[in-house]
Write a protein that holds these residues in place. Structure first.
Motif, PDB file in Angstrom:
ATOM      1  N   MET A 275       0.823  -1.220  -0.054  1.00  0.00           N
ATOM      2  CA  MET A 275      -0.126  -0.001   0.074  1.00  0.00           C
ATOM      3  C   MET A 275       0.784   1.438   0.148  1.00  0.00           C
ATOM      4  N   GLY A 276       2.060   0.972   0.387  1.00  0.00           N
ATOM      5  CA  GLY A 276       3.154   2.372   0.465  1.00  0.00           C
ATOM      6  C   GLY A 276       2.723   3.014   1.551  1.00  0.00           C
ATOM      7  N   HIS A 277       2.133   2.669   2.570  1.00  0.00           N
ATOM      8  CA  HIS A 277       2.036   3.395   3.954  1.00  0.00           C
ATOM      9  C   HIS A 277       3.210   3.185   4.659  1.00  0.00           C
ATOM     10  N   TRP A 278       4.239   4.236   4.331  1.00  0.00           N
ATOM     11  CA  TRP A 278       5.642   4.175   4.954  1.00  0.00           C
ATOM     12  C   TRP A 278       5.592   4.263   6.308  1.00  0.00           C
ATOM     13  N   TRP A 279       4.530   5.484   6.670  1.00  0.00           N
ATOM     14  CA  TRP A 279       4.423   5.939   7.968  1.00  0.00           C
ATOM     15  C   TRP A 279       4.078   4.879   9.046  1.00  0.00           C
ATOM     16  N   THR A 280       3.533   3.832   8.791  1.00  0.00           N
ATOM     17  CA  THR A 280       3.218   2.770   9.503  1.00  0.00           C
ATOM     18  C   THR A 280       4.270   2.330  10.600  1.00  0.00           C
ATOM     19  N   VAL A 281       5.782   2.335   9.762  1.00  0.00           N
ATOM     20  CA  VAL A 281       6.819   1.857  10.342  1.00  0.00           C
ATOM     21  C   VAL A 281       6.673   2.620  11.843  1.00  0.00           C
ATOM     22  N   ILE A 282       6.607   3.911  11.673  1.00  0.00           N
ATOM     23  CA  ILE A 282       6.604   4.805  12.908  1.00  0.00           C
ATOM     24  C   ILE A 282       5.462   4.715  14.015  1.00  0.00           C
ATOM     25  N   THR A 283       4.247   4.561  13.283  1.00  0.00           N
ATOM     26  CA  THR A 283       2.949   4.543  14.188  1.00  0.00           C
ATOM     27  C   THR A 283       2.934   3.197  14.890  1.00  0.00           C
ATOM     28  N   ALA A 284       3.297   2.337  14.328  1.00  0.00           N
ATOM     29  CA  ALA A 284       3.254   0.728  14.722  1.00  0.00           C
ATOM     30  C   ALA A 284       3.972   0.925  16.251  1.00  0.00           C
ATOM     31  N   LEU A 285       4.804   1.766  16.532  1.00  0.00           N
ATOM     32  CA  LEU A 285       5.529   1.926  17.552  1.00  0.00           C
ATOM     33  C   LEU A 285       4.943   2.395  18.789  1.00  0.00           C
ATOM     34  N   GLY A 286       3.770   3.283  18.673  1.00  0.00           N
ATOM     35  CA  GLY A 286       3.171   3.564  19.642  1.00  0.00           C
ATOM     36  C   GLY A 286       1.673   3.432  19.909  1.00  0.00           C
TER      37      GLY A 286
ATOM     38  N   THR B 189       1.076  -5.714  12.571  1.00  0.00           N
ATOM     39  CA  THR B 189       1.622  -5.554  13.885  1.00  0.00           C
ATOM     40  C   THR B 189       1.473  -3.808  14.442  1.00  0.00           C
ATOM     41  N   MET B 190       1.070  -3.876  15.654  1.00  0.00           N
ATOM     42  CA  MET B 190       1.192  -2.493  16.380  1.00  0.00           C
ATOM     43  C   MET B 190       1.788  -3.043  17.617  1.00  0.00           C
ATOM     44  N   ASP B 191       2.988  -2.466  18.054  1.00  0.00           N
ATOM     45  CA  ASP B 191       3.547  -3.089  19.089  1.00  0.00           C
ATOM     46  C   ASP B 191       4.569  -2.245  19.789  1.00  0.00           C
ATOM     47  N   PRO B 192       4.274  -1.346  20.820  1.00  0.00           N
ATOM     48  CA  PRO B 192       5.114  -0.663  21.468  1.00  0.00           C
ATOM     49  C   PRO B 192       6.222  -1.216  22.212  1.00  0.00           C
ATOM     50  N   LEU B 193       6.080  -2.453  22.481  1.00  0.00           N
ATOM     51  CA  LEU B 193       7.038  -3.462  23.205  1.00  0.00           C
ATOM     52  C   LEU B 193       8.581  -3.475  22.278  1.00  0.00           C
ATOM     53  N   THR B 194       8.417  -3.500  21.054  1.00  0.00           N
ATOM     54  CA  THR B 194       9.366  -3.423  20.087  1.00  0.00           C
ATOM     55  C   THR B 194      10.444  -2.407  20.608  1.00  0.00           C
ATOM     56  N   PRO B 195      10.186  -1.010  20.481  1.00  0.00           N
ATOM     57  CA  PRO B 195      11.033  -0.196  20.936  1.00  0.00           C
ATOM     58  C   PRO B 195      11.817  -0.183  22.310  1.00  0.00           C
ATOM     59  N   ILE B 196      10.761  -0.672  23.213  1.00  0.00           N
ATOM     60  CA  ILE B 196      10.989  -0.572  24.550  1.00  0.00           C
ATOM     61  C   ILE B 196      12.206  -1.856  24.919  1.00  0.00           C
TER      62      ILE B 196
END
Length: 805
Positions: free
Chosen positions: A27-38, A107-114
């Motif tokens: 889909m080209g939704h590149w911003w999801t790489v950022i939003t999935a972190l929060g 995935t949407m997962d704040p645990l990844t950056p933690i």
């Protein structure tokens, strides 16, 4: 965010905010790489995300600082998700089975950056915490990636690796990676952790049967593995008669008891891990045997699975991906336990502690008796209904020969011949439960065996410790090392010793090590190595200031556990206002005709012995609370011929009070005494104890004694000099103050300290030193048990009642 708290995200929400191959690449939704972190995926992730932020990010912020934490949080999160999506996309294009199967996952997962931030922060931690946190974190990450294998678990693993590299760059250390050596105890902790992680891995895959992990098949060994009637009917309609017979035979073994028995390997591995932490040789062989047994179980089980494939099936139609997946699954169920078994065998010299012979005999007898009793009961019950067993025509001999299979994993039983199944009733209950019952007996007996320690004093040890004490060393509290309950470590040269007692895996020393000045460093290190070899936590209790530099050099923690009050008889002058109360007690005693007697227990007449016993028993009987021990002597300790007694006698020659004094020698001459036992008769005059201690001090002045110690006051703090500022409070000082206030109503430590202050002493802080802050709860429990080893339930209730008044 609100939507994810009350329900899983909608399709529009997932496509807009969740990361994955379909959203980022397709889909080209590149911003999801950022939003999935929060944004959490569901309420479960929301709760865990908040807790992890408070705890794990709190640790990372303390180590990295706020600015670096934010940078590391973002970088590791973006790398974890971004690289994860890229790897999945490339793998799916190449036809790799895992990437292709999970390429549609989001995935949407704040645990990844933690996770990434926590791993990065370990780079600036000390070696102990760095190694432990990394092992646990990566062990869990790898376990979830292999046994569950969904998109989030792989992204977290990539974030963890990114944090490892980034932390190394931020730490400013040498670019060259070095392997840190570990003590015996630390190796045991790490190996035990690996065994625990590997043991619970299959359980994780069992809880998530839809996972994509390469090792997911291992979870099939646990739980309800028995086919239902519908499964049998469906399979038998298409499969060969051999396969149908195997499945039917397996179904006959079902029930709650056999399901429980499938978890026996997990229980044994957890038990082995606990024993490995303690360095026990039996735990080593238990872990190796259980892992090897799991390999056998895997071969049998996979053979059973393979037999479910009809003989006329065209295996070429399965495709390369399915065959590769089956090979990975089959290899994982064999390779993982084999690797753990090899690891244990290679590290076997770290686990050399053997149980006492009596404990081994008790274990063997318990296990053998349990097996025999269960087998006999089942055989007798089965013999009464032998005619109703399936298959028809089962004999008692066949029943007895079938007995060993009742104690084996059911996956093996199901493919090793006809199952002899009894009719409903007592025999069926025993059929299903004698296996789990036996393994419960085995586990309990093994636990007791792993707890058994060889704690005995060798012949001649008491004479050796007394000889060293008479030479010099041990400090003012050194003579306490001769008390019952202590065992002794002597250095290789035999000129230094440490008295200790092991409680719940904690080796608690009593007083300073008995050694000559200048040898403190070597003695402390050698004893710590001795404890490490025995998988004990060494705790130096009631040690003085001269040992603190050694502990600082070893990077141990230490804290004050009390104040010792000292007098110096050779400069003693009871003049001035400060001594007014003591002089009043002396003068009153003289007026009332009181006298003193400096003696030993062996020199006492029978009437005096009887009076001392009566005074002591009356003192104990008046208290609902248990009499304390460890560093506080009782009636038995005053019977030592080297211990001096000072008695106060009233005008009629009866004992009004008694004190005991522990000697401190130098070159065979007593140069100091330490107050221990104090008891006063109820009818004695007020101030009798002040009269007696002051008289003892004056008598020691005549004897040429250099130091008189009124002993330590637990949890007490010496008064600050005038104008001095109190040091900044720490967690440990606040804990000590809390304990002092809590226990004061029960044992009066503060009152005792104030009483000793009447004699205008100087103060010497006594300390407790320990290597691992995480062990403080265990250490506290062990010290409590040392002081109150025989507390009854009634005394415990009395103690609690006193504390809450």
């Amino acid at each position: 965010m609100v939507g994810t708290f009350f329900a899983p995200p909608s399709e529009i929400t997932r496509d807009t905010w969740a990361a994955g191959v379909t959203t980022v690449i397709d889909m080209g939704h590149w911003w999801t790489v950022i939003t999935a972190l929060g944004i959490p995926w569901d309420p479960f992730q929301l709760v865990w995300g908040v807790l992890a932020s408070l705890v794990l990010l709190g640790v990372a912020e303390r180590m990295l600082g706020r600015v670096r934490l934010v940078a590391v949080f973002l970088v590791t999160g973006l790398l974890g998700v971004g690289l994860g999506v890229l790897v999945q996309w490339i793998g799916s294009l190449a036809g790799e089975w895992w990437a292709d199967g999970t390429s549609y996952d989001l995935t949407m997962d704040p645990l990844t950056p933690i996770v990434g931030a926590l791993v990065a922060s370990t780079a600036v931690m000390g070696p102990l915490w760095r190694r432990r946190i990394r092992l646990v974190v990566f062990g869990l990450l790898i376990m979830f990636a292999l046994y569950v294998g969904d998109t989030s678990t792989v992204y977290r693993l990539i974030a963890g690796v990114s944090g490892l590299v980034l932390g190394h760059l931020l730490s400013g250390r040498s670019r060259r990676i070095t392997w840190l050596k570990s003590s015996f105890g630390e190796v045991r902790v790490l190996v035990a952790t690996i065994v625990v992680i590997v043991a619970i891995g299959p359980l994780v895959s069992l809880l998530d049967p839809n996972g994509s992990g390469a090792f997911g098949l291992a979870g099939s060994f646990y739980g309800d593995i028995f086919p239902t009637a519908a499964d049998i009917e469906e399979l038998c309609s298409t499969a060969t008669s051999t396969v149908c017979d195997d499945v039917t035979r397996l179904a006959q073994l079902g029930g709650v008891g056999p399901v429980v028995q499938t978890f026996v390997p997990l229980a044994l591995l957890l038990l082995a891990a606990w024993g490995l932490r303690r360095g026990r040789r039996f735990a080593l062989w238990l872990g190796i045997a259980t892992n090897l047994a799991q390999i056998v179980l895997a071969f049998v089980f996979l053979g059973l699975v393979a037999s479910f494939i009809p003989e006329d099936t065209d295996t070429s139609a399965l495709g390369a991906i399915d065959i590769g997946e089956y090979i990975v699954w089959a290899g994982s169920t064999v390779a993982v336990p084999a690797a753990v078994a090899v690891l244990l065998f290679v590290q076997r010299r770290r686990f050399a502690l053997k149980a006492p012979r009596e404990a081994v005999i008790r274990f063997a007898v318990t296990v053998a008796a349990g097996f025999a009793v269960l087998a006999l009961v089942y055989s007798i019950a089965g013999a009464f209904v032998i005619g109703s067993y399936l298959p028809q025509g089962t004999t008692v001999v066949e029943l007895v020969l079938d007995l060993p299979r009742r104690f084996l994993p059911v996956t093996i039983i199901g493919v090793t011949g006809d199952a002899l199944v009894p009719p409903a009733g007592v025999a069926l209950v025993l059929f299903q439960w004698i296996g789990p019952a036996f393994w419960i007996v085995f586990t309990v007996a093994a636990f007791q065996l792993l707890q058994a320690d060889e704690q005995s004093v060798s012949v001649g040890d008491h004479q050796r410790i007394r000889a060293l004490l008479r030479r010099g060393g041990g400090g003012t509290l050194g003579w306490m090392t001769t008390w019952p309950g202590n065992v002794y470590w002597f250095n290789q040269a035999g000129d230094a010793a440490v008295a200790y007692r092991v409680i719940n895996g904690v080796a608690i020393t009593m007083s300073d090590p008995v050694c000559l000045p200048g040898t403190e460093r070597d003695v402390v290190r050698d004893f710590a190595a001795f404890c490490d070899a025995h998988s004990w936590i060494p705790v130096f209790y009631s040690v003085h200031d001269q040992f603190l530099p050694v502990f600082d050099e070893m990077e141990w923690q230490h804290m004050s556990v009390g104040e010792e009050t000292l007098m110096h008889p050779q400069t003693l002058e009871m003049t001035g206002k400060a001594w007014q109360n003591v002089r009043s007690s002396l003068n009153r005693g003289v007026r009332e005709g009181m006298t003193t007697l400096w003696t030993t227990y062996d020199e006492l007449s029978r009437p005096y012995v009887a009076q001392i016993n009566a005074i002591s028993e009356a003192w104990v009987s008046e208290k609902e609370l248990p009499e304390m021990g460890f560093t506080l002597g009782a009636l038995e300790e005053i019977k030592d011929p080297d211990v001096a007694l000072m008695l106060a006698l009233d005008s009629e020659g009866r004992i009004a009070a008694v004190t005991s004094w522990l000697p401190m020698y130098r070159d065979g001459i007593a140069v100091g005494y330490t107050l221990d036992f104090m008891r006063r008769a109820d009818e004695s005059m007020g101030g009798t104890m002040e009269f007696l201690i002051a008289s003892a001090a004056l008598h020691m002045k005549e004897l040429g004694v250099e130091v008189l110690s009124l002993s330590g006051a637990p949890l007490a703090q010496a008064p600050l000099p005038k104008g001095a500022e109190a040091p900044a409070p720490t967690v440990m000082t606040e804990l000590s103050e809390f304990l002092a206030k809590t226990l004061e109503p029960a044992y009066g430590f503060s009152s005792l300290f104030k009483f000793k202050a009447k004699f205008n002493p100087t103060y010497s802080t006594i300390h407790m030193a320990y290597p691992d802050p995480l062990a403080l709860p265990t250490i506290g429990g062990a010290i409590g048990k040392a002081y109150l080893p025989s507390m009854s339930a009634k005394e415990a209730v009395s103690l609690v009642r006193t504390l809450v008044r």
